[in-house]
Design a protein around this motif. Sequence first.
Motif, PDB file in Angstrom:
ATOM      1  N   ALA A  87     -53.498  -4.998   0.660  1.00 50.85           N
ATOM      2  CA  ALA A  87     -53.981  -4.199   2.027  1.00 50.85           C
ATOM      3  C   ALA A  87     -54.987  -5.646   2.636  1.00 50.85           C
ATOM      4  O   ALA A  87     -55.215  -5.531   3.788  1.00 50.85           O
ATOM      5  N   SER A  88     -55.937  -5.968   1.477  1.00 56.63           N
ATOM      6  CA  SER A  88     -57.088  -6.772   1.945  1.00 56.63           C
ATOM      7  C   SER A  88     -56.687  -8.265   2.571  1.00 56.63           C
ATOM      8  O   SER A  88     -57.013  -8.584   3.650  1.00 56.63           O
ATOM      9  N   VAL A  89     -55.665  -8.723   1.836  1.00 57.79           N
ATOM     10  CA  VAL A  89     -55.013  -9.905   2.392  1.00 57.79           C
ATOM     11  C   VAL A  89     -54.372  -9.787   3.778  1.00 57.79           C
ATOM     12  O   VAL A  89     -54.365 -10.753   4.769  1.00 57.79           O
ATOM     13  N   VAL A  90     -53.540  -8.673   3.990  1.00 59.59           N
ATOM     14  CA  VAL A  90     -53.031  -8.455   5.226  1.00 59.59           C
ATOM     15  C   VAL A  90     -53.982  -8.006   6.397  1.00 59.59           C
ATOM     16  O   VAL A  90     -53.952  -8.553   7.574  1.00 59.59           O
ATOM     17  N   ALA A  91     -55.162  -7.411   5.933  1.00 63.04           N
ATOM     18  CA  ALA A  91     -56.085  -7.105   7.080  1.00 63.04           C
ATOM     19  C   ALA A  91     -56.891  -8.474   7.291  1.00 63.04           C
ATOM     20  O   ALA A  91     -57.474  -8.646   8.519  1.00 63.04           O
ATOM     21  N   GLY A  92     -57.023  -9.121   6.555  1.00 61.83           N
ATOM     22  CA  GLY A  92     -58.025 -10.446   6.725  1.00 61.83           C
ATOM     23  C   GLY A  92     -56.955 -11.710   7.258  1.00 61.83           C
ATOM     24  O   GLY A  92     -57.383 -12.629   7.520  1.00 61.83           O
ATOM     25  N   LYS A  93     -55.588 -11.267   7.483  1.00 64.36           N
ATOM     26  CA  LYS A  93     -54.824 -12.404   7.965  1.00 64.36           C
ATOM     27  C   LYS A  93     -55.092 -13.549   7.157  1.00 64.36           C
ATOM     28  O   LYS A  93     -55.048 -14.982   7.698  1.00 64.36           O
ATOM     29  N   ASN A  94     -54.934 -13.622   5.795  1.00 63.33           N
ATOM     30  CA  ASN A  94     -55.353 -14.758   4.954  1.00 63.33           C
ATOM     31  C   ASN A  94     -54.182 -15.513   4.860  1.00 63.33           C
ATOM     32  O   ASN A  94     -53.507 -15.239   3.672  1.00 63.33           O
ATOM     33  N   ASN A  95     -53.715 -16.686   5.421  1.00 69.40           N
ATOM     34  CA  ASN A  95     -52.623 -17.500   5.181  1.00 69.40           C
ATOM     35  C   ASN A  95     -52.656 -18.282   4.139  1.00 69.40           C
ATOM     36  O   ASN A  95     -51.671 -18.983   3.515  1.00 69.40           O
ATOM     37  N   ARG A  96     -53.915 -18.455   3.294  1.00 71.77           N
ATOM     38  CA  ARG A  96     -53.940 -19.344   2.341  1.00 71.77           C
ATOM     39  C   ARG A  96     -54.127 -18.533   0.993  1.00 71.77           C
ATOM     40  O   ARG A  96     -54.524 -18.837  -0.070  1.00 71.77           O
ATOM     41  N   ALA A  97     -53.772 -17.206   1.145  1.00 76.82           N
ATOM     42  CA  ALA A  97     -53.469 -16.320  -0.187  1.00 76.82           C
ATOM     43  C   ALA A  97     -52.462 -15.879  -0.401  1.00 76.82           C
ATOM     44  O   ALA A  97     -51.607 -15.567   0.352  1.00 76.82           O
ATOM     45  N   ALA A  98     -52.146 -15.691  -1.800  1.00 78.68           N
ATOM     46  CA  ALA A  98     -51.143 -15.041  -2.122  1.00 78.68           C
ATOM     47  C   ALA A  98     -51.572 -13.464  -2.912  1.00 78.68           C
ATOM     48  O   ALA A  98     -52.669 -13.545  -3.238  1.00 78.68           O
ATOM     49  N   VAL A  99     -50.450 -12.633  -2.899  1.00 82.21           N
ATOM     50  CA  VAL A  99     -50.661 -11.325  -3.782  1.00 82.21           C
ATOM     51  C   VAL A  99     -49.834 -11.027  -4.810  1.00 82.21           C
ATOM     52  O   VAL A  99     -48.627 -11.161  -4.578  1.00 82.21           O
ATOM     53  N   LEU A 100     -50.443 -10.659  -5.890  1.00 85.01           N
ATOM     54  CA  LEU A 100     -49.621 -10.151  -7.038  1.00 85.01           C
ATOM     55  C   LEU A 100     -49.648  -8.643  -7.093  1.00 85.01           C
ATOM     56  O   LEU A 100     -50.609  -7.992  -7.104  1.00 85.01           O
ATOM     57  N   ALA A 101     -48.244  -7.965  -6.768  1.00 88.35           N
ATOM     58  CA  ALA A 101     -48.430  -6.435  -6.446  1.00 88.35           C
ATOM     59  C   ALA A 101     -46.806  -6.270  -6.933  1.00 88.35           C
ATOM     60  O   ALA A 101     -45.939  -6.904  -7.169  1.00 88.35           O
ATOM     61  N   SER A 102     -46.650  -4.770  -6.737  1.00 85.91           N
ATOM     62  CA  SER A 102     -45.232  -3.971  -6.767  1.00 85.91           C
ATOM     63  C   SER A 102     -44.481  -4.361  -5.596  1.00 85.91           C
ATOM     64  O   SER A 102     -44.804  -4.853  -4.563  1.00 85.91           O
ATOM     65  N   LYS A 103     -43.168  -4.308  -5.691  1.00 84.46           N
ATOM     66  CA  LYS A 103     -42.205  -4.626  -4.521  1.00 84.46           C
ATOM     67  C   LYS A 103     -42.571  -3.793  -3.663  1.00 84.46           C
ATOM     68  O   LYS A 103     -42.306  -3.757  -2.471  1.00 84.46           O
ATOM     69  N   ARG A 104     -42.919  -2.319  -4.036  1.00 78.14           N
ATOM     70  CA  ARG A 104     -43.092  -1.287  -2.927  1.00 78.14           C
ATOM     71  C   ARG A 104     -44.218  -1.966  -2.204  1.00 78.14           C
ATOM     72  O   ARG A 104     -44.368  -1.676  -0.955  1.00 78.14           O
ATOM     73  N   SER A 105     -45.372  -2.095  -2.695  1.00 75.06           N
ATOM     74  CA  SER A 105     -46.459  -2.629  -2.066  1.00 75.06           C
ATOM     75  C   SER A 105     -46.056  -3.716  -1.059  1.00 75.06           C
ATOM     76  O   SER A 105     -46.612  -3.801   0.141  1.00 75.06           O
ATOM     77  N   GLY A 106     -45.375  -4.612  -1.461  1.00 72.67           N
ATOM     78  CA  GLY A 106     -45.045  -5.848  -0.487  1.00 72.67           C
ATOM     79  C   GLY A 106     -44.183  -5.112   0.933  1.00 72.67           C
ATOM     80  O   GLY A 106     -44.498  -5.379   1.956  1.00 72.67           O
ATOM     81  N   ASP A 107     -43.299  -3.978   0.376  1.00 74.40           N
ATOM     82  CA  ASP A 107     -42.575  -3.502   1.724  1.00 74.40           C
ATOM     83  C   ASP A 107     -43.583  -2.729   2.694  1.00 74.40           C
ATOM     84  O   ASP A 107     -43.232  -2.853   3.751  1.00 74.40           O
ATOM     85  N   ILE A 108     -44.499  -2.094   2.066  1.00 69.05           N
ATOM     86  CA  ILE A 108     -45.348  -1.199   2.803  1.00 69.05           C
ATOM     87  C   ILE A 108     -46.227  -2.178   3.498  1.00 69.05           C
ATOM     88  O   ILE A 108     -46.614  -1.880   4.755  1.00 69.05           O
ATOM     89  N   TYR A 109     -46.783  -3.290   3.025  1.00 69.58           N
ATOM     90  CA  TYR A 109     -47.747  -4.124   3.843  1.00 69.58           C
ATOM     91  C   TYR A 109     -46.872  -5.322   4.525  1.00 69.58           C
ATOM     92  O   TYR A 109     -47.660  -6.029   5.404  1.00 69.58           O
ATOM     93  N   GLY A 110     -45.641  -5.271   4.637  1.00 66.55           N
ATOM     94  CA  GLY A 110     -44.964  -6.219   5.504  1.00 66.55           C
ATOM     95  C   GLY A 110     -45.133  -7.586   4.978  1.00 66.55           C
ATOM     96  O   GLY A 110     -45.025  -8.481   5.670  1.00 66.55           O
TER      97      GLY A 110
END
Length: 271
Positions: free
Chosen positions: A138-161
Amino acid sequence: MAETIAYLGPQGTFTEEAAFAWSRDKREKCYLPLASSGEVITSILRGRADKGILPLENSREGSVGQTLDILIDEEVTIAGEIILSIQHYLFILPGADFKKIKEIHSHPQALAQCRPFLVAHFPGAKEIPHLSTGAAAASVVAGKNNRAAVLASKRSGDIYGLVPLRAVLPEEACNQTRFIVLGRETPPPSGDDKTSFLFSVGKGPGLLYRVLAVFAASGIDLTKIESRPAKRVLGEYIFFLDCRGHLQDAVISSAQEEVRKKVPFLKVLGS
């Protein structure tokens, strides 16, 4: 009336998956995602939630210290457990270039579990810890941070696009997390139970042995024992112990009473 289950949120965390797994075959329920483990406990104690789900230990990185500390400090009862196989995915924002990634965001446990991969593929990238994998997404999406990657669940990726790059750990790797279900009451025996205790032993030779000998003499199978700093004096510890059986079993009840005579502190966490 629907049962309310609080969990470490937001949506998309592995704790949410554990909450779904726990309640899949149970009566009507509603879910309450909360920002921190402390808030999950408070929701139970104040009656906002009937149950709470928190991660306790991982097969690769060991125990979650914050959860152990909560069990020491708060008057909640362990009422069950869920074991989930964990598969982390690496995500970036749509349009981001993975070759320009300078930050990896996730929960500290996820960062630790995937560190060999991160060191091999993103040397020099800064690890940014969050309260949960879902909060990181949620933080990376809200900040529109193109220099960041996220480790998360598949469901999390689906939820946040988010755009998945790859699954981080091979499927054959053992990466499981044990989640505990917390509540205000101990459920009745099921025939396949586990009971958890906290205790301290003071100072002196053989004191821990005297406690463990009680369980051994009673033929009780111990499945976990771990120490945690008591946070009062350096070298003073609280021990966390799991054994097979229910507190209502005569052999467990008898062992508990015998241990209580030998230690300055004993807390039954539940069955």
